[in-house]
Scaffold this active site. Structure first.
Site, mmCIF file in Angstrom:
data_model
loop_
_atom_site.group_PDB
_atom_site.id
_atom_site.type_symbol
_atom_site.label_atom_id
_atom_site.label_comp_id
_atom_site.label_asym_id
_atom_site.label_seq_id
_atom_site.Cartn_x
_atom_site.Cartn_y
_atom_site.Cartn_z
ATOM 1 N N ASP A 17 0.875 -1.159 0.000
ATOM 2 C CA ASP A 17 0.000 0.000 0.000
ATOM 3 C C ASP A 17 0.923 1.222 0.000
ATOM 4 O OD1 ASP A 17 -2.343 1.641 0.384
ATOM 5 O OD2 ASP A 17 -1.790 1.786 2.487
ATOM 6 N N ASP A 19 -0.264 5.071 1.004
ATOM 7 C CA ASP A 19 -0.589 6.096 2.004
ATOM 8 C C ASP A 19 -0.542 5.543 3.423
ATOM 9 O OD1 ASP A 19 -1.252 8.501 0.417
ATOM 10 O OD2 ASP A 19 -2.748 7.187 -0.478
#
Length: 231
Positions: A17, A19
């Site tokens: 991922d 963020d």
């Protein structure tokens, strides 16, 4: 929290991922949302951020406009968010241990990719000062603008699409996902993948229970636990 010495199923590919996991963007989003809500004389609360972690753009816009009752359209909210993030994004830094881990895996020829709910414009803003770093990845899947990603996290779509684009075509169980949000963890598990979670310290521990392994920081990760070359 599981023991860091425990051995897990060996994997071949790694999906990250972005963020709050690779880049410290959540603090920027919090400031952006706070500024927007202040314009409408409303207050942004920390628990709002916990509810939308890992969600796609449409889901976030609906949360603020429909659930919180922000007196604007989805388009107006998105426009304000874009402006806020354009001003804040140049200050985006790496999360602890992120750069070291990614560079290590790249050096050891482990196939790596990014699966982020961000769209193209948002991604470009947040990564503008880290372009060389993101060239280390085999590919990047942008959930909010990729036509093959039909549903956002917690659906498994983005992870399955991401895995399918690796040249070695790994099975889901051959992939390890790194996530910081409960939505991301649920999506990775639904895709049939092991998932290492590095949650926000304010997140309720109950929301970390589905992760294969929970760490306080990427600095704690031991690649050899998943059959990868150690540091």
């Amino acid at each position: 929290m599981p023991s860091l010495e425990k051995s897990f199923k060996c994997i071949k590919n790694v999906i990250f991922d972005m963020d709050g996991l690779l880049l410290d963007t959540e603090i920027l989003y919090e400031k952006a949302y706070e500024n927007i809500m202040n314009r409408y004389e409303m207050t942004f609360h920390k628990d709002y951020q916990m509810k939308i972690l890992g969600c796609d753009t449409d889901t976030i816009n609906k949360f603020f406009v429909d659930e919180l009752g922000l007196p604007c359209t989805y388009e107006e909210f998105q426009s304000q968010k874009d402006a806020e993030m354009a001003a804040l994004s140049p200050h985006c830094n790496f999360m602890p241990g992120a750069k070291k881990l990614v560079e290590h895996l790249h050096k050891k020829n482990i196939p790596i990719a990014v699966a982020t709910s961000s769209g193209q414009q948002s991604f470009d803003l947040k990564t503008q000062n880290h372009k060389e770093f993101f060239k280390l990845f085999n590919h990047i899947v942008l959930g909010s603008s990729d036509p093959e990603v039909k549903k956002g996290k917690p659906a498994p779509d983005i992870f399955l699409v991401c895995a399918s684009r690796f040249p070695n075509k790994p099975k889901p169980e051959d992939c390890l996902v790194f996530e910081d949000s409960p939505n991301g963890v649920q999506g990775a598990k639904a895709a049939g993948m092991q998932v290492v979670m590095v949650p926000d310290p304010n997140l309720d521990k109950e929301q970390t229970k589905d992760a294969t392994l929970v760490l306080k920081s990427l600095e704690e990760f031991k690649p050899e636990a998943f059959g990868l070359a150690s540091f």
